[in-house]
Design an enzyme around this catalytic site. Structure first.
Site, short mmCIF file in Angstrom:
data_model
loop_
_atom_site.label_atom_id
_atom_site.label_comp_id
_atom_site.label_asym_id
_atom_site.label_seq_id
_atom_site.Cartn_x
_atom_site.Cartn_y
_atom_site.Cartn_z
N GLU A 68 -6.35 -6.63 -9.26
CA GLU A 68 -5.46 -6.57 -7.94
C GLU A 68 -6.21 -6.44 -6.69
OE1 GLU A 68 -2.57 -7.12 -8.59
OE2 GLU A 68 -1.75 -5.84 -10.21
N HIS A 87 -3.74 2.18 -5.77
CA HIS A 87 -2.58 1.69 -6.51
C HIS A 87 -2.45 2.35 -8.07
CE1 HIS A 87 -0.27 -0.91 -9.04
NE2 HIS A 87 -0.97 -1.58 -9.84
N HIS A 89 0.02 3.52 -11.68
CA HIS A 89 1.09 3.28 -12.64
C HIS A 89 1.76 4.56 -13.13
CE1 HIS A 89 -0.69 -0.84 -14.11
NE2 HIS A 89 -0.39 -1.01 -12.81
N TYR A 108 13.31 15.15 3.37
CA TYR A 108 12.64 14.73 4.80
C TYR A 108 11.31 14.55 4.62
CZ TYR A 108 9.98 19.18 4.90
OH TYR A 108 9.00 20.09 4.72
N HIS A 150 6.44 -2.26 -12.13
CA HIS A 150 4.83 -2.44 -12.16
C HIS A 150 4.22 -0.96 -11.83
CE1 HIS A 150 1.03 -4.51 -10.93
NE2 HIS A 150 0.62 -3.17 -11.23
N TYR A 203 1.48 14.76 13.05
CA TYR A 203 0.95 15.17 11.92
C TYR A 203 -0.27 14.55 11.10
CZ TYR A 203 1.57 17.26 7.23
OH TYR A 203 1.57 18.32 6.01
#
Ligand SMILES: [Zn+2]
Length: 212
Positions: A68, A87, A89, A108, A150, A203
């Site tokens: 990827e 990334h 799963h 929120y 995915h 923040y």
């Protein structure tokens, strides 16, 4: 930086956000970036196995980069404020990604991901440029997105920030999934979400991408 990248990949496994060889992590490094290697379980990795890549797609060393690498490269190239990409799963983000639905403003904390939703990118085959293009589009003004059938992508100014976004998104996905089981959540209004997004602007010193 190699050690920090590996430590983050290991932390994702420890937290149960990734299993085996699934998932990958990258971090900006000099004139390119470092990415976890292809198809190796994190337990067996050493800092030396982290793959140095350039923005033209070339890499150094004997290890091939994560399959990827394209979306890691494209996100880091298109988003100068992003220093690290994760990334996963992970269970609940992936469950919702399989429903191909955006996460609406049911809480929120969705604002932590940069807006009033977490989008789900359309399906494309793993490792392809089409998947990278879809992910980049879904990440517009956002720090996270789902990838249909995915998993999920989370970004941050550095590895620690990206990890905190990934953990929060997984928690939100579990909460949303549970709320769906109980009949579906009451959503916040546009005004209520705007107030939350304003609060999140200061923040953690994160600078949001300029609005188009
Ligand atoms: Zn994947």
């Amino acid at each position: 930086m190699r050690e920090e990248l590996l430590a983050t990949a290991r932390k994702l496994s420890e937290l149960g956000l990734n299993q085996g060889t699934a998932g990958n992590v990258s971090v900006r490094d000099g004139d390119g970036f470092l990415v976890t290697p292809s198809g190796m379980p994190t337990e067996t990795l050493t800092p030396h196995d982290m793959v140095k890549m350039h923005f033209d797609g070339s890499h150094q060393g004997e290890r091939p980069p994560s399959s990827e690498w394209r979306f890691h490269r494209d996100i880091l190239a298109a988003r100068p404020e992003v220093g690290a990409v994760i990334h996963t799963h992970s269970m609940f983000a992936t469950t919702l990604a399989c429903l191909r639905r955006d996460i609406p403003p049911f809480h929120y904390m969705i604002a932590l991901a940069g807006g009033d939703s977490i989008r789900c990118a359309p399906y494309a085959l793993f490792g392809t440029q089409a998947l990278s293009d879809a992910a980049l589009e879904a990440l517009t003004d956002r720090r996270a997105c789902l990838l249909a059938n995915h998993g999920m992508i989370a970004v941050g100014r550095d590895l620690a920030h990206a990890l905190s976004v990934a953990r929060e998104v997984e928690t939100l996905c579990e909460q949303y999934w549970r709320a769906l089981q109980a009949g579906g959540p009451v959503l916040l209004t546009d005004h209520e979400m705007q107030e939350a997004i304003e609060q999140f602007k200061d923040y953690g010193q994160w600078k949001t991408a300029p609005k188009k």
